[in-house]
Scaffold this active site. Structure first.
Site, PDB file in Angstrom:
ATOM      1  N   ILE A 155       0.906  -1.294   0.165  1.00 38.60           N
ATOM      2  CA  ILE A 155       0.123   0.132   0.143  1.00 38.60           C
ATOM      3  C   ILE A 155       1.015   1.491  -0.104  1.00 38.60           C
ATOM      4  CG2 ILE A 155      -1.838   1.359   1.349  1.00 38.60           C
ATOM      5  CD1 ILE A 155      -2.739  -1.545   2.142  1.00 38.60           C
ATOM      6  N   TYR A 191      -2.341 -10.459  15.721  1.00 30.98           N
ATOM      7  CA  TYR A 191      -2.144  -9.311  14.669  1.00 30.98           C
ATOM      8  C   TYR A 191      -3.618  -8.299  14.777  1.00 30.98           C
ATOM      9  CZ  TYR A 191      -3.173  -6.867  10.323  1.00 30.98           C
ATOM     10  OH  TYR A 191      -3.337  -5.975   9.387  1.00 30.98           O
ATOM     11  N   LYS A 245      -3.679  -4.324  16.461  1.00 27.92           N
ATOM     12  CA  LYS A 245      -4.339  -3.251  15.782  1.00 27.92           C
ATOM     13  C   LYS A 245      -5.345  -2.597  16.683  1.00 27.92           C
ATOM     14  CE  LYS A 245      -2.325  -3.435  11.531  1.00 27.92           C
ATOM     15  NZ  LYS A 245      -1.611  -2.053  11.226  1.00 27.92           N
ATOM     16  N   ASN A 251      11.888  -0.612   7.033  1.00 24.62           N
ATOM     17  CA  ASN A 251      13.131  -1.452   7.509  1.00 24.62           C
ATOM     18  C   ASN A 251      13.256  -2.374   6.329  1.00 24.62           C
ATOM     19  OD1 ASN A 251      11.192  -3.431   7.728  1.00 24.62           O
ATOM     20  ND2 ASN A 251      11.459  -3.538  10.168  1.00 24.62           N
ATOM     21  N   GLY A 305       8.948  -5.149   2.621  1.00 25.48           N
ATOM     22  CA  GLY A 305       8.773  -4.378   1.374  1.00 25.48           C
ATOM     23  C   GLY A 305      10.052  -4.093   0.835  1.00 25.48           C
TER      24      GLY A 305
HETATM   25  P1  NAD Z   1       3.112  -4.896   3.401  1.00 27.71           P
HETATM   26  O1  NAD Z   1       3.625  -5.841   4.292  1.00 27.71           O
HETATM   27  O2  NAD Z   1       3.310  -4.848   2.014  1.00 27.71           O
HETATM   28  O3  NAD Z   1       3.785  -3.523   3.986  1.00 27.71           O
HETATM   29  C1  NAD Z   1       4.427  -3.419   5.405  1.00 27.71           C
HETATM   30  C2  NAD Z   1       5.705  -2.448   5.363  1.00 27.71           C
HETATM   31  O4  NAD Z   1       5.974  -2.454   6.490  1.00 27.71           O
HETATM   32  C3  NAD Z   1       6.751  -3.331   4.771  1.00 27.71           C
HETATM   33  O5  NAD Z   1       7.249  -2.700   3.678  1.00 27.71           O
HETATM   34  C4  NAD Z   1       7.659  -3.799   5.785  1.00 27.71           C
HETATM   35  O6  NAD Z   1       9.069  -3.787   5.233  1.00 27.71           O
HETATM   36  C5  NAD Z   1       7.458  -2.440   6.890  1.00 27.71           C
HETATM   37  N1  NAD Z   1       7.764  -2.662   8.126  1.00 27.71           N
HETATM   38  C6  NAD Z   1       7.486  -3.733   8.970  1.00 27.71           C
HETATM   39  N2  NAD Z   1       7.830  -3.464  10.222  1.00 27.71           N
HETATM   40  C7  NAD Z   1       8.452  -2.296  10.274  1.00 27.71           C
HETATM   41  C8  NAD Z   1       9.218  -1.736  11.132  1.00 27.71           C
HETATM   42  N3  NAD Z   1       9.334  -2.474  12.364  1.00 27.71           N
HETATM   43  N4  NAD Z   1      10.041  -0.719  10.783  1.00 27.71           N
HETATM   44  C9  NAD Z   1       9.860  -0.212   9.476  1.00 27.71           C
HETATM   45  N5  NAD Z   1       9.260  -0.624   8.609  1.00 27.71           N
HETATM   46  C10 NAD Z   1       8.694  -1.944   8.977  1.00 27.71           C
HETATM   47  O7  NAD Z   1       1.489  -4.557   4.002  1.00 27.71           O
HETATM   48  P2  NAD Z   1       0.526  -3.700   3.101  1.00 27.71           P
HETATM   49  O8  NAD Z   1      -0.380  -4.734   2.615  1.00 27.71           O
HETATM   50  O9  NAD Z   1       1.170  -2.756   2.348  1.00 27.71           O
HETATM   51  O10 NAD Z   1      -0.228  -2.993   4.491  1.00 27.71           O
HETATM   52  C11 NAD Z   1       0.087  -1.672   4.936  1.00 27.71           C
HETATM   53  C12 NAD Z   1      -0.677  -1.690   6.321  1.00 27.71           C
HETATM   54  O11 NAD Z   1      -2.138  -1.756   6.142  1.00 27.71           O
HETATM   55  C13 NAD Z   1      -0.394  -2.607   7.235  1.00 27.71           C
HETATM   56  O12 NAD Z   1      -0.272  -1.881   8.757  1.00 27.71           O
HETATM   57  C14 NAD Z   1      -1.596  -3.525   7.356  1.00 27.71           C
HETATM   58  O13 NAD Z   1      -1.699  -4.163   8.598  1.00 27.71           O
HETATM   59  C15 NAD Z   1      -2.718  -2.701   6.864  1.00 27.71           C
HETATM   60  N6  NAD Z   1      -3.551  -3.581   6.462  1.00 27.71           N
HETATM   61  C16 NAD Z   1      -3.527  -4.109   4.873  1.00 27.71           C
HETATM   62  C17 NAD Z   1      -4.364  -4.641   4.555  1.00 27.71           C
HETATM   63  C18 NAD Z   1      -4.249  -5.333   2.894  1.00 27.71           C
HETATM   64  O14 NAD Z   1      -5.422  -5.734   2.626  1.00 27.71           O
HETATM   65  N7  NAD Z   1      -3.288  -5.188   2.480  1.00 27.71           N
HETATM   66  C19 NAD Z   1      -5.579  -4.880   5.109  1.00 27.71           C
HETATM   67  C20 NAD Z   1      -5.885  -4.581   6.449  1.00 27.71           C
HETATM   68  C21 NAD Z   1      -4.978  -3.721   7.034  1.00 27.71           C
END
Ligand code: NAD
Length: 306
Positions: A13, A142, A146, A34, A38
């Protein structure tokens, strides 16, 4: 010029949000990530300032947050099953990480925080449509992490005047999501690999799929508004797995195999969300049809084949 920091901005996202915000003349974008899940290669580094850093590091957060007007907090351990296998890691990363971020926002007087939350994992198995008045019953560490995030946002708003809201995303899908295990990414990867899709149950279970392009517009609108509290973001409609698969057949033009197995105990049968609060709060109006969104997503997945 509005300065916005995206935590986790190298993730699925985040990379869409970073390009959406950076395309605006009036916005300067910084990403901290980090790269555990990603990768910065998905960012346009000419337009986005990238900091390889971790929520656990006060120094990294200080560098990233200094001078920012707003933060979109996406960084998290996003894998539900991993949180069940290793709840401690999820707690350290998501709960302590969020706490560290909010503490520094308070110290550096960053005025607005928009944080990614979730509907399904917080609310548990309840009758749809899910909405913000429902009492939370997280079903995984998880989901609990949240809920903690929402609690701290509310507390920092009341105690310290921080302006923040939690956006509860439904199933988000779109291009640039190859590393994700969510249903659209998972099915497209199986189709690419010429493997059958496996459906647990008869395919009548429903989910709420929101295209990432609609989501990033909503996040920007939430940043620009002054709404507080929790907001569901989804298409506002249920889609059965069988409908999703039919739409995938249409957009791929392929007649792939689907295998039906027993419904898995513990899996939520139906979930979709009501979006009236987000509509009223910051004009949320998703406009991408499932077929159009899947077509754009498949075009990207198909291009990864080479
Ligand atoms: P993603 O896993 O692709 O992205 C998360 C990013 O956070 C990654 O790039 C990761 O490297 C980074 N990260 C994790 N821990 C870290 C830390 N301690 N310090 C710095 N960076 C860190 O996930 P996404 O799908 O892009 O989701 C983004 C947000 O949306 C998340 O909080 C997720 O819980 C929430 N979310 C996503 C969905 C979905 O359908 N994709 C649904 C509900 C909620």
């Amino acid at each position: 010029m509005k300065k916005i920091l995206i935590t986790g901005g190298a993730g699925f996202i985040g990379r869409h949000l970073a390009s959406h915000l950076a395309s605006r003349e009036d916005t300067s974008v910084t990403v901290i990530d980090n790269e555990s899940l990603g990768d910065r290669k998905h960012l346009d580094l000419d337009k986005v300032r990238f900091i390889h850093g971790d929520l656990a590091s006060r120094d990294d957060l200080h560098t990233a947050l200094e001078g920012q007007d707003a933060v979109v907090h996406l960084a998290a351990d996003t894998r539900v099953m991993d949180s069940i296998e290793n709840p401690q890691y999820n707690f350290d990363n998501n709960v302590i990480g969020t706490f560290n971020l909010l503490e520094l926002c308070r110290e550096l007087r960053v005025s607005r925080v928009i944080a990614a939350s979730t509907g399904g994992a917080i609310l548990g198995d309840v009758d749809p449509p899910v909405h913000e008045q429902m009492a939370p019953h997280p079903t995984s560490p998880y989901g609990a992490s949240k809920l903690m995030l929402e609690g701290y946002l509310s507390a920092y708003s009341s105690s310290f005047g921080l302006s923040g809201c939690a956006l509860r995303f439904s199933n988000i899908y779109g291009p640039r999501s190859f590393h994700k295990g969510s249903v659209v990414a998972h099915f497209f990867k199986r189709i690419l690999a010429r493997e059958p899709l496996v459906v647990y149950g008869d395919g009548s279970q429903t989910r709420d799929y929101l295209y990432v392009g609609d989501l990033v517009e909503a996040i920007r609108a939430a940043v620009d508004s002054d709404v507080q509290g929790a907001y569901q973001l989804g298409s506002g409609k249920p889609t059965t797995l069988n409908q999703l698969i039919d739409a995938m057949r249409t957009v791929t033009g392929l007649d792939f195999e689907v295998v039906y197995e027993d419904f898995r105990a513990g899996e939520v049968k139906d979930t979709w969300c009501q979006i009236d609060k987000a509509r009223a709060g910051f004009g949320f109006e998703p406009s991408t049809t499932l077929e159009d969104g899947l077509r754009a997503t498949w075009a990207w997945f198909d291009a990864q084949r080479a």
